[in-house]
Design an enzyme around this catalytic site. Structure first.
Site, PDB file in Angstrom:
ATOM      1  N   ARG A 159       8.066  16.044 -44.608  1.00  0.00           N
ATOM      2  CA  ARG A 159       8.916  14.960 -45.102  1.00  0.00           C
ATOM      3  C   ARG A 159       8.586  13.709 -44.304  1.00  0.00           C
ATOM      4  NH1 ARG A 159      12.271  19.519 -44.377  1.00  0.00           N
ATOM      5  NH2 ARG A 159      13.179  20.338 -46.322  1.00  0.00           N
ATOM      6  N   LYS A 183      15.363  19.659 -41.605  1.00  0.00           N
ATOM      7  CA  LYS A 183      16.781  19.406 -41.825  1.00  0.00           C
ATOM      8  C   LYS A 183      17.623  20.438 -41.089  1.00  0.00           C
ATOM      9  CE  LYS A 183      16.262  17.316 -46.421  1.00  0.00           C
ATOM     10  NZ  LYS A 183      16.629  17.431 -47.850  1.00  0.00           N
ATOM     11  N   HIS A 255       7.423  11.758 -50.951  1.00  0.00           N
ATOM     12  CA  HIS A 255       7.720  13.070 -51.519  1.00  0.00           C
ATOM     13  C   HIS A 255       6.659  13.480 -52.545  1.00  0.00           C
ATOM     14  CE1 HIS A 255      11.169  14.940 -49.793  1.00  0.00           C
ATOM     15  NE2 HIS A 255      11.381  15.680 -50.856  1.00  0.00           N
ATOM     16  N   ARG A 258       4.292  15.441 -50.640  1.00  0.00           N
ATOM     17  CA  ARG A 258       4.882  16.749 -50.329  1.00  0.00           C
ATOM     18  C   ARG A 258       4.825  17.660 -51.552  1.00  0.00           C
ATOM     19  NH1 ARG A 258       8.529  19.503 -46.900  1.00  0.00           N
ATOM     20  NH2 ARG A 258      10.399  20.338 -47.932  1.00  0.00           N
ATOM     21  N   HIS A 281      11.929  25.277 -46.701  1.00  0.00           N
ATOM     22  CA  HIS A 281      13.045  25.504 -47.618  1.00  0.00           C
ATOM     23  C   HIS A 281      13.876  26.683 -47.137  1.00  0.00           C
ATOM     24  CE1 HIS A 281      10.895  23.451 -51.249  1.00  0.00           C
ATOM     25  NE2 HIS A 281      11.509  22.584 -50.473  1.00  0.00           N
ATOM     26  N   TYR A 290       8.036  24.931 -58.049  1.00  0.00           N
ATOM     27  CA  TYR A 290       6.619  24.570 -58.092  1.00  0.00           C
ATOM     28  C   TYR A 290       5.824  25.532 -58.958  1.00  0.00           C
ATOM     29  CZ  TYR A 290       7.757  21.368 -54.347  1.00  0.00           C
ATOM     30  OH  TYR A 290       8.317  20.360 -53.623  1.00  0.00           O
TER      31      TYR A 290
END
Length: 315
Positions: A159, A183, A255, A258, A281, A290
């Site tokens: 990110r 995150k 993004h 990414r 994730h 994806y």
């Protein structure tokens, strides 16, 4: 309208402190919660509600409707933004109940609107190569930095906040990996390909020392022209400039790189759970979107190539 502080305002501050200190939310996530709860507080104040115990399910339901429809004070939000605000409000009411500030959870039956499912927007490998080739114009310190930044973004799936937050010590030259701080304080180690490693090495040897000399020094990997840590906004500008020089017709964001990183891995045969780990994730469900991109591409090839994929048109 009475703009004095209310017990609800005080409770909101307590909840934000809880999210920051005890939950360890990232600054950008915390800022989103603050904006959403400020909107909620304004909504309640206009209805002359001052105490948490005065808030009923009907008030929460009305607020959720106003998120999409607007309420005369503010315009409505798109589904994804409205869903984010509902999550903030539901968390706030759970906090009120847990802290004994209310006797019931007024938001327990509220569900956020379902945002439309969007497939990630990846760009073809040829466009990625054009973009990276246009990242640096010359051998100056900033040009080498820009190439290293974009190569790292695509080479690691980082990110933008993770990339600009890197310190030099987060690179491990022995293993060719980088430590990304994701995150919620979740760290992960991601390998870097040879192109990204070469670009970063060139930046560290030939460019970063010159940038350090313009400032006070520091641990940051990517530096601005004043020797300080490169900001997210400046990193965005680097990408926009490179996309412009590459002549890409599609909008390219951090993004996008990414998404392209993940999509190209899936297309190359990578297991979805490996890609999940690389992206950081929490759930494989997030990563599985994806695979839908690849399935769509397979379907297009199938329809175009298989002799009985489409019915023939009668002559």
């Amino acid at each position: 309208m009475d703009m004095t502080d209310t017990a609800i305002d005080s409770a909101v501050r307590g909840y934000l402190d809880h999210l920051s200190v005890e939950r360890g939310l990232a600054p950008n996530t915390l800022a989103s919660y603050r904006r959403d709860l400020r909107r909620y507080g304004d909504f309640l104040r206009r209805r002359e509600l001052r105490e948490p115990r005065e808030i009923g399910e009907e008030h929460v339901a009305a607020f959720v409707r106003s998120l999409r429809e607007g309420d005369g004070e503010r315009a409505g939000l798109v589904a994804s933004s409205a869903a984010r605000a509902v999550v903030a409000v539901r968390g706030f009411h759970r906090f009120l109940l847990r802290e004994g500030l209310t006797e019931t959870d007024a938001a327990v039956t509220v569900r956020p609107p379902t945002p439309p499912r969007r497939l990630p927007k990846a760009i073809p490998l040829a466009d990625v190569e054009r973009l990276l080739g246009a990242a640096s114009t010359g051998d100056g310190p900033r040009a080498l930095r820009d190439r290293a930044l974009l190569e790292l973004l695509y080479g690691s799936g980082a990110r933008i906040s993770e990339a600009v937050g890197l310190d030099c010590d987060d690179l491990d030259p022995e293993t060719g990996t980088v430590l990304l701080r994701g995150k919620g304080g979740k760290d992960r180690i991601v390998p870097l390909g040879s192109y990204a490693r070469e670009a970063v090495d060139a930046y560290l040897i030939r460019a970063r020392p010159a940038l350090v000399a313009t400032g006070r020094g520091g641990p940051a990997l990517f530096l601005n022209a004043r020797g300080g840590r490169l900001s997210r906004q400046s990193a965005w500008s680097v990408l926009r400039a490179a996309a412009g020089r590459a002549g890409l017709s599609t909008t390219v964001t951090p993004h996008t790189l990414r998404h392209s990183f993940a999509t190209h891995l899936i297309e190359g045969g990578a297991d979805v759970r490996v890609v999940q780990e690389l992206l950081g994730h929490a759930s494989v469900t997030t990563t599985q979107v994806y695979t839908l991109v690849t399935v769509d591409q397979l379907r297009e090839v199938y329809v175009a190539a298989h002799p009985r994929a489409r019915s023939s048109t009668p002559s």
